[in-house]
Design an enzyme around this catalytic site. Structure first.
Site, mmCIF file in Angstrom:
data_model
loop_
_atom_site.group_PDB
_atom_site.id
_atom_site.type_symbol
_atom_site.label_atom_id
_atom_site.label_comp_id
_atom_site.label_asym_id
_atom_site.label_seq_id
_atom_site.Cartn_x
_atom_site.Cartn_y
_atom_site.Cartn_z
ATOM 1 N N ASP A 45 -6.985 39.468 -11.388
ATOM 2 C CA ASP A 45 -5.657 39.689 -11.991
ATOM 3 C C ASP A 45 -5.585 40.985 -12.792
ATOM 4 O O ASP A 45 -4.580 41.264 -13.448
ATOM 5 C CB ASP A 45 -5.273 38.500 -12.878
ATOM 6 C CG ASP A 45 -6.241 38.305 -14.027
ATOM 7 O OD1 ASP A 45 -7.217 39.102 -14.113
ATOM 8 O OD2 ASP A 45 -6.035 37.396 -14.831
ATOM 9 N N GLY A 46 -6.668 41.768 -12.794
ATOM 10 C CA GLY A 46 -6.642 43.059 -13.477
ATOM 11 C C GLY A 46 -7.270 43.032 -14.857
ATOM 12 O O GLY A 46 -7.465 44.084 -15.479
ATOM 13 N N GLU A 47 -7.617 41.845 -15.360
ATOM 14 C CA GLU A 47 -8.260 41.795 -16.681
ATOM 15 C C GLU A 47 -9.634 42.452 -16.614
ATOM 16 O O GLU A 47 -10.315 42.424 -15.586
ATOM 17 C CB GLU A 47 -8.400 40.337 -17.135
ATOM 18 C CG GLU A 47 -7.066 39.718 -17.518
ATOM 19 C CD GLU A 47 -7.171 38.260 -17.916
ATOM 20 O OE1 GLU A 47 -6.134 37.702 -18.325
ATOM 21 O OE2 GLU A 47 -8.264 37.676 -17.800
ATOM 22 N N LYS A 200 8.554 75.888 -28.859
ATOM 23 C CA LYS A 200 8.787 75.006 -27.707
ATOM 24 C C LYS A 200 9.746 73.893 -28.080
ATOM 25 O O LYS A 200 9.646 73.327 -29.162
ATOM 26 C CB LYS A 200 7.435 74.409 -27.277
ATOM 27 C CG LYS A 200 7.502 73.372 -26.200
ATOM 28 C CD LYS A 200 6.113 72.930 -25.761
ATOM 29 C CE LYS A 200 5.662 71.683 -26.466
ATOM 30 N NZ LYS A 200 4.378 71.163 -25.987
ATOM 31 N N ARG A 202 10.821 70.218 -26.585
ATOM 32 C CA ARG A 202 10.521 69.236 -25.530
ATOM 33 C C ARG A 202 11.811 68.567 -25.112
ATOM 34 O O ARG A 202 12.519 68.001 -25.938
ATOM 35 C CB ARG A 202 9.490 68.214 -26.022
ATOM 36 C CG ARG A 202 9.071 67.248 -24.939
ATOM 37 C CD ARG A 202 7.806 66.478 -25.260
ATOM 38 N NE ARG A 202 6.565 67.202 -25.025
ATOM 39 C CZ ARG A 202 6.054 67.475 -23.824
ATOM 40 N NH1 ARG A 202 6.692 67.104 -22.726
ATOM 41 N NH2 ARG A 202 4.922 68.129 -23.692
ATOM 42 N N GLY A 232 1.391 69.676 -17.280
ATOM 43 C CA GLY A 232 1.405 71.119 -17.020
ATOM 44 C C GLY A 232 2.728 71.764 -17.400
ATOM 45 O O GLY A 232 2.879 72.989 -17.302
#
Ligand code: R5P
Length: 318
Positions: A45-47, A200, A202, A232
């Site tokens: 189950d991904g655990e 910059k 965002r 990037g």
């Protein structure tokens, strides 16, 4: 995944999570010790499933695990490894997290937001991590999220040594935003070059825009420096702004953490970008990219560990 290794008798053991086993192996090679044996797997189950395959009772334990993408999986793995060490009576657990995920979530920008960087610090301490070693933390105040000691090493001298071999003449060091000015000043000091700063904005997780170039870049080659390259987008916007401001089309990019998410290579593949240099704090997938150079920080981390094990100072590390 099952790692090889054997019991070490000299009072400390280094285990690797699955985020960057190559870096962990390089650190153990530098130190001349084997990697600790542990099994790291996933349930259907991904655990996360973790087991130490050697005793750590009363031993000093180092866990090498950058919390790089997939960030949450690697974070839980680190927590599980530390919990296993704590329950197996390790004397002291040090997490070596060369790239500290969620570092950009270090403050609330809007209402009803978490400070996830702080949450991660709380989780690491809750499982018994008594010392954190990291590299070029996104912001130094993250150290204050921890009660435990934090050693934030810097890769700047390592990267500058690698860069020095082939830097173009008339170079300026470029900070891509106001937050990186200190980092850029460190590079500039190491390389003997002036600093210029970009402003910059965002616009989204992937889009940034440069609104001002502070300093003169006309006919200069540029070294853009950052703590990380993720999508990037920041570098791409910086390159466009620098060229528009008259910089020579000779641009080098250096960053400590090359996350290089899918699509980042396309963003950085600009004819003016001569080289992208990153360290191996995170495992770099783009090995077939001729413009990319990966410099190892294993000697730096191994040097720090030697000093910790001798109860020494990090003062002479660089
Ligand atoms: C931002 O403050 C960071 O220092 C980096 O500039 C940024 O996280 C890089 O992300 P991306 O490559 O997605 O623009």
């Amino acid at each position: 995944m099952r790692r090889s290794g054997r019991d070490q008798s000299n009072g400390f053991t280094i285990f690797a999570g699955s985020a960057n086993p190559d870096l962990a192996a390089a650190i153990t090679r530098e130190l001349g010790v084997p990697l600790g044996a542990c099994a790291i797997d996933r349930f259907p189950d991904g655990e996360v499933a973790v087991q130490l395959l050697e005793s750590v009772r009363r031993k000093e334990v180092f866990l090498v695990q950058p919390t790089a993408p997939p960030v949450n999986d690697h974070l839980i793995e680190l927590l599980a490894l530390a919990d296993a060490c704590r329950r197996a009576a390790a004397a002291r657990i040090t997490a070596i997290v060369p790239y500290f995920g969620y570092a950009r979530a270090d403050k609330r920008i809007g209402r009803r937001e978490p400070i996830t960087g702080r949450l991660v610090a709380d989780l690491l301490e809750a499982v018994g991590i008594a010392h954190l070693v990291t590299v070029d933390l996104h912001t130094p105040q993250i150290e204050g999220f921890f009660h435990a000691p934090v050693d934030s090493l810097t890769a700047v001298p390592t990267l500058c040594r690698a860069l020095r071999e082939r830097l173009p003449h008339d170079l300026v060091v470029v900070s891509p935003d106001a937050g990186r000015v200190r980092l850029a000043a460190h590079y500039a000091q190491c390389l003997g070059a002036p600093v210029i700063v970009l402003h910059k904005r965002r616009e989204s997780g992937t889009q940034t825009a440069v609104t001002h170039v502070v300093g003169n870049v006309a006919n200069r080659a540029c070294l853009i420096v950052d703590d990380m390259i993720s999508t990037g987008g920041t570098v791409a916007a910086s390159v466009t702004a620098l060229l528009a401001a008259g910089a020579r089309p000779e641009i080098i990019v250096a960053a400590t953490h090359g996350l290089l998410l899918p699509g980042a290579r396309d963003q950085l593949d600009h004819p003016a970008v001569r080289e992208v240099v990153v360290t191996d704090t995170v495992r770099v997938a783009e090995q077939d990219w001729p413009h990319l150079r990966v410099v190892s920080i294993a000697p730096l981390i191994a040097g720090a560990l030697e000093r910790f094990l001798a109860d020494g100072s990090l003062g002479d590390l660089y």
